[in-house]
Design a protein around this motif. Structure first.
Motif, PDB file in Angstrom:
ATOM      1  N   LEU A 197       0.820  -1.213   0.000  1.00 19.30           N
ATOM      2  CA  LEU A 197       0.000   0.000   0.000  1.00 19.30           C
ATOM      3  C   LEU A 197       0.854   1.263   0.000  1.00 19.30           C
ATOM      4  CD1 LEU A 197      -2.794  -1.049   2.526  1.00 19.30           C
ATOM      5  CD2 LEU A 197      -3.141  -0.475   0.120  1.00 19.30           C
ATOM      6  N   MET A 198       1.965   1.213   0.719  1.00 21.86           N
ATOM      7  CA  MET A 198       2.824   2.401   0.772  1.00 21.86           C
ATOM      8  C   MET A 198       3.466   2.683  -0.579  1.00 21.86           C
ATOM      9  SD  MET A 198       5.770   3.401   3.525  1.00 21.86           S
ATOM     10  CE  MET A 198       6.964   2.200   2.944  1.00 21.86           C
ATOM     11  N   PHE A 199       3.747   1.620  -1.331  1.00 21.23           N
ATOM     12  CA  PHE A 199       4.424   1.800  -2.606  1.00 21.23           C
ATOM     13  C   PHE A 199       3.467   1.832  -3.795  1.00 21.23           C
ATOM     14  CE2 PHE A 199       8.077   0.223  -0.111  1.00 21.23           C
ATOM     15  CZ  PHE A 199       8.945   1.260  -0.368  1.00 21.23           C
ATOM     16  N   VAL A 200       2.169   1.929  -3.521  1.00 22.32           N
ATOM     17  CA  VAL A 200       1.233   2.206  -4.613  1.00 22.32           C
ATOM     18  C   VAL A 200       1.465   3.657  -4.995  1.00 22.32           C
ATOM     19  CG1 VAL A 200      -1.183   2.447  -5.257  1.00 22.32           C
ATOM     20  CG2 VAL A 200      -0.464   0.514  -3.885  1.00 22.32           C
ATOM     21  N   ASN A 202       0.738   5.713  -7.601  1.00 17.47           N
ATOM     22  CA  ASN A 202      -0.166   6.638  -8.288  1.00 17.47           C
ATOM     23  C   ASN A 202       0.537   7.477  -9.362  1.00 17.47           C
ATOM     24  OD1 ASN A 202      -2.394   5.963  -6.525  1.00 17.47           O
ATOM     25  ND2 ASN A 202      -1.297   7.110  -4.967  1.00 17.47           N
ATOM     26  N   GLY A 203       1.180   6.793 -10.287  1.00 20.99           N
ATOM     27  CA  GLY A 203       1.817   7.514 -11.391  1.00 20.99           C
ATOM     28  C   GLY A 203       3.313   7.627 -11.260  1.00 20.99           C
ATOM     29  N   TYR A 204       3.844   7.395 -10.061  1.00 22.72           N
ATOM     30  CA  TYR A 204       5.293   7.459  -9.875  1.00 22.72           C
ATOM     31  C   TYR A 204       5.804   6.037  -9.722  1.00 22.72           C
ATOM     32  CZ  TYR A 204       9.850   8.273  -7.804  1.00 22.72           C
ATOM     33  OH  TYR A 204      11.194   8.264  -7.555  1.00 22.72           O
ATOM     34  N   HIS A 205       6.649   5.579 -10.624  1.00 22.74           N
ATOM     35  CA  HIS A 205       7.059   4.183 -10.636  1.00 22.74           C
ATOM     36  C   HIS A 205       8.542   4.047 -10.314  1.00 22.74           C
ATOM     37  CE1 HIS A 205       3.167   3.129 -12.272  1.00 22.74           C
ATOM     38  NE2 HIS A 205       3.322   4.063 -13.192  1.00 22.74           N
ATOM     39  N   LEU A 206       8.837   3.214  -9.353  1.00 22.49           N
ATOM     40  CA  LEU A 206      10.223   2.992  -8.944  1.00 22.49           C
ATOM     41  C   LEU A 206      11.069   2.459 -10.078  1.00 22.49           C
ATOM     42  CD1 LEU A 206       9.582   1.364  -5.462  1.00 22.49           C
ATOM     43  CD2 LEU A 206      10.644   3.573  -5.849  1.00 22.49           C
ATOM     44  N   GLU A 231      12.777  -2.631   1.806  1.00 24.57           N
ATOM     45  CA  GLU A 231      14.010  -2.780   1.025  1.00 24.57           C
ATOM     46  C   GLU A 231      13.838  -3.866  -0.035  1.00 24.57           C
ATOM     47  OE1 GLU A 231      18.717  -3.767   1.859  1.00 24.57           O
ATOM     48  OE2 GLU A 231      17.146  -4.892   2.876  1.00 24.57           O
ATOM     49  N   GLU A 232      13.288  -5.018   0.367  1.00 21.17           N
ATOM     50  CA  GLU A 232      13.079  -6.123  -0.566  1.00 21.17           C
ATOM     51  C   GLU A 232      12.152  -5.704  -1.698  1.00 21.17           C
ATOM     52  OE1 GLU A 232      11.594  -9.229   1.887  1.00 21.17           O
ATOM     53  OE2 GLU A 232      13.491  -9.496   2.966  1.00 21.17           O
ATOM     54  N   TYR A 233      11.097  -4.956  -1.360  1.00 23.92           N
ATOM     55  CA  TYR A 233      10.139  -4.522  -2.380  1.00 23.92           C
ATOM     56  C   TYR A 233      10.824  -3.641  -3.421  1.00 23.92           C
ATOM     57  CZ  TYR A 233       5.983  -2.493  -4.515  1.00 23.92           C
ATOM     58  OH  TYR A 233       5.035  -2.101  -5.425  1.00 23.92           O
ATOM     59  N   GLU A 347       9.838  17.319  -1.719  1.00 26.30           N
ATOM     60  CA  GLU A 347       9.718  16.056  -2.439  1.00 26.30           C
ATOM     61  C   GLU A 347       8.600  15.238  -1.827  1.00 26.30           C
ATOM     62  OE1 GLU A 347      13.487  13.970  -3.243  1.00 26.30           O
ATOM     63  OE2 GLU A 347      14.476  15.720  -2.369  1.00 26.30           O
ATOM     64  N   LYS A 348       8.214  14.201  -2.553  1.00 19.05           N
ATOM     65  CA  LYS A 348       7.107  13.365  -2.116  1.00 19.05           C
ATOM     66  C   LYS A 348       7.529  12.429  -0.992  1.00 19.05           C
ATOM     67  CE  LYS A 348       3.644  10.231  -4.078  1.00 19.05           C
ATOM     68  NZ  LYS A 348       3.164   9.647  -5.333  1.00 19.05           N
ATOM     69  N   SER A 349       6.686  12.331   0.024  1.00 18.37           N
ATOM     70  CA  SER A 349       6.859  11.358   1.100  1.00 18.37           C
ATOM     71  C   SER A 349       5.547  10.616   1.292  1.00 18.37           C
ATOM     72  CB  SER A 349       7.252  12.037   2.410  1.00 18.37           C
ATOM     73  OG  SER A 349       8.536  12.606   2.346  1.00 18.37           O
ATOM     74  N   ARG A 350       5.671   9.340   1.680  1.00 18.26           N
ATOM     75  CA  ARG A 350       4.464   8.541   1.943  1.00 18.26           C
ATOM     76  C   ARG A 350       4.629   7.787   3.253  1.00 18.26           C
ATOM     77  NH1 ARG A 350       0.635   7.575  -1.762  1.00 18.26           N
ATOM     78  NH2 ARG A 350       0.269   5.399  -1.189  1.00 18.26           N
ATOM     79  N   ILE A 351       3.501   7.579   3.920  1.00 20.98           N
ATOM     80  CA  ILE A 351       3.490   6.924   5.228  1.00 20.98           C
ATOM     81  C   ILE A 351       2.455   5.810   5.221  1.00 20.98           C
ATOM     82  CG2 ILE A 351       2.912   7.215   7.680  1.00 20.98           C
ATOM     83  CD1 ILE A 351       3.873  10.114   7.456  1.00 20.98           C
TER      84      ILE A 351
END
Length: 676
Positions: A197-200, A202-206, A231-233, A347-351
């Motif tokens: 969920l944290m790494f969803v 929304n348009g920004y892809h790792l 880290e693994e993700y 910059e973008k941060s997510r929690i």
């Protein structure tokens, strides 16, 4: 690694050695630090001679010997280990000298670099060495850890594989200690969901970005499972990204486990801080992070943090707790504020943070909890909340909620909050682990992710505007209308008046003087009551008229009865009466009746005056609002939004069931006792 489970099982079976000397829930106090020690011993082997030679060469002659030795301690590829040891001993040499194994082992541990000594100090390994030595188990334990089945040399076990082995041991010990496990170890299935969920993005892809540095933080990191999951993700998406893991842990042993795990995985252990609370001792105060993930303790008092937290709260938004402080018995919303304070500014941060239900709705308008929710929602940080099934954790069966927050929402989510009901997404476990009877399968996690990505209202998804969670709490007053009468029933009310009761109290220490003063007071009480009985025994509907009657009577007693006391006497002899005159103050203003005072929670989107006319004045035409007492509140009543009415069963159906069960009982009785 084909023999991965074999190594875990072999290390786990070492607990057999400890049986009798240690209780079951104490095994990890030995197994975990000695697993770390064995791994470090294996890692040091390649460069040990170089480190010893360097130490002999520079010892006592240079100031930065630790930095020099750290550069010498490397693996076969020349990568820094991040630690070193200057002892001549290793596991092999200690076994060769069984008579001095305790002294040699203690010398060996004392020769590690400071970061590793910090780990073993928080493991309290020297206490365990003493205990093992007294039980004649120390040599046997070192011998067992030296067998080939448990070879943890980097040629056999990579850093990544070692991390998996260690994490598996932590998990198994946590499951064995169900009453404490939930405090430090979040089940892997829950961690996986939070990570996803944290790494969803929304348009920004790792995967579309190379050579990035991503900083990840957990302020209550426990054993570090959430950090390593992130880290693994990321590495699965893009192994060119440099991931830096940061955390802080308050529990000494758990802090040692996390820090050791990082070192064994070849990561920088100095980024794990502790053992101390991140609320009152933020050891990463100058850092900002890209991602934050945590499972802070539920319903735990923050009394130990109180002084620092309140001092910082006085700084307002210059500190971390400017939005407010919750009640002392639950610090979850403090952790949430702490994490938000560590979002990047440009910059973008997510929690992703998991809580119980309390932070969603506890606290009325104007309370610390409500003000914190107000601040979070009005600043548009809250993106979504996912309601999870119950019985997911080892030490509690309660329902929990994942909050997703960000400082940069995608356009369609700006000003919106998504609530997701995922309470039915689980699989029953074949064997429960403490209170954990449900688990999230990969299918369940994917279903929840699909719900998150479905940004529209359905049975399990509700999309709200930020304002939908806010309300104005308005105080509604009604006029005081009282009738008055002197009778036995109302005269008894005088004993509920504080000043009247105090007449028959005494602070004298001498018992005789005390009794005399009390008796004198009781006589005065009786005198007041008898005097009031002189007032005609008829119903009076005017406060001013009855007040004058009381004033005239008690005034004749020649005792000091202050106006406030007299007022309380008058009120004690009153009852509410809708047909009585309004009670007014000295300026002729109608006084409100505190017993009829009420409040209304009016949604922010609704006009307060229109609501008042429709919902209050329609029934109480003389009511009014005291708008000076307005308070804005925010709450997220998750259950109400997803409530589904289930009609009761028809009476006929219930009656048939009762008859059926009664018949079955009668048949059983016949079988047991025969016909009578």
């Amino acid at each position: 690694m084909g023999n991965f489970q074999e190594k875990v099982s072999f290390i786990w079976d070492l607990a057999d050695l400890l049986r009798g000397t240690y209780k079951r829930n104490e095994y990890q106090k030995v197994i975990l630090p000695f697993t770390v020690l064995k791994r470090f011993d294996c890692l040091l082997e390649f460069s040990k001679e170089d480190v010893l030679e360097t130490n002999d060469q520079y010892k006592g002659s240079v100031d930065n010997l630790e930095g020099i030795l750290s550069q010498r301690a490397v693996d076969k590829e020349g990568n820094d280990l991040g630690f070193y040891n200057t002892s001549q001993h290793d596991f092999e040499s200690m076994l060769a000298d069984p008579e001095h194994i305790r002294e040699n082992l203690e010398e060996y541990i004392n020769s590690f670099s400071s970061d590793v000594q910090d780990i073993f100090d928080n493991f309290y390994i020297k206490n365990q060495i003493t205990r093992l030595s007294k039980a004649n188990l120390l040599y046997l334990l070192i011998q067992k850890f030296s067998e080939t089945k448990i070879d943890l040399h980097p040629d056999v076990v990579s850093n990544h594989e070692m991390g998996i082995i260690f994490e598996e041991l932590i998990r198994k010990f946590s499951e064995q200690s169900n009453e404490e496990a939930g405090e430090h170890f979040t089940p892997r299935d829950v961690v996986n969901l939070m990570t996803e969920l944290m790494f969803v993005e929304n348009g920004y892809h790792l995967e579309e970005n190379d050579n990035l540095i991503k900083k990840i933080y957990d302020p209550a990191c426990g054993t570090g499972g959430m950090l390593t999951s992130c880290e693994e993700y990321i590495y699965k998406k893009n192994n060119s990204i440099d991931v830096a893991l940061y955390g802080q842990e308050i529990n000494e042993e758990i802090y040692a486990i996390c820090k050791a795990d990082m070192l064994m995985k070849g990561m920088k252990s100095e980024r794990i801080k502790g053992p101390s609370s991140s609320l009152s001792d933020d050891q990463l105060s100058n850092d900002k992070f890209d991602y934050m993930i945590s499972n802070p303790p539920y319903g735990r008092k923050w009394e130990g943090d109180k002084e620092v937290v309140l001092t910082e709260a006085e700084l307002g938004y210059e500190g971390r707790f400017g939005a407010g402080t919750p009640r002392i018995n639950d610090g979850q919303l403090l952790f949430l504020q702490h994490m938000i304070s560590k979002m990047k500014t440009k910059e973008k941060s997510r929690i992703a943070v998991i809580t119980n239900g309390s932070p969603l709705f506890t606290g009325d308008a104007g309370s610390g909890e409500s003000n914190i929710r107000k601040w979070i929602i009005e600043n548009d940080y809250l993106e979504a909340i996912v309601g999870l099934p119950d019985q997911l954790f080892y030490n509690t069966g309660i329902k929990t909620y994942i909050w997703i927050l960000t400082n940069e929402k995608p356009e369609e989510r700006i000003g919106k909050v998504q609530l997701i009901d995922a309470t039915s997404e689980f699989k029953k476990m074949r064997k429960s682990l403490g209170n954990k009877r449900h688990e999230l399968t990969e299918k369940n996690i994917n279903n929840i992710l699909n719900l998150f990505n479905t940004f529209e209202n359905t049975d399990n998804i509700k999309i709200f505007d930020n304002e939908d969670f806010g309300y104005t709490k308005v105080v509604v007053e009604r006029p005081q209308q009282l009738n008055f009468k002197v009778d036995e029933e109302r005269l008894e009310n005088l004993y509920s008046v504080n000043q009247f009761n105090k007449l028959a109290e005494s602070k004298k220490k001498d018992l005789q003087e005390k009794e005399e003063e009390i008796n004198k007071g009781k006589q005065l009480q009786a005198k007041i009551i008898n005097t009031l009985k002189n007032i005609p025994n008829n119903l009076v509907k005017s406060y001013n008229e009855f007040d004058k009657l009381v004033a005239d009577e008690v005034g004749s007693l020649n005792i000091d009865i202050k106006p406030a006391f007299r007022k309380n006497i008058v009120i004690a002899l009153s009852k509410h009466d809708d047909t009585a005159d309004y009670v007014t103050d000295g300026k002729g203003n109608i006084k409100p009746d505190p017993n009829l005072r009420d409040t209304e929670k009016i949604p922010l989107k609704i006009d307060i005056d229109d609501y008042f006319k429709e919902e209050v004045q329609k029934y109480y035409s003389d009511a009014w609002m005291d708008r000076k007492k307005d308070k804005i509140g925010y709450e997220i009543n998750f259950t109400r939004y997803f409530y589904k009415y289930t009609p009761p069963r028809p009476l006929e159906e219930i009656e048939q069931d009762i008859k059926k069960i009664t018949g079955e009982i009668q048949e059983l009785l016949k079988e047991d006792f025969g016909d009578t």
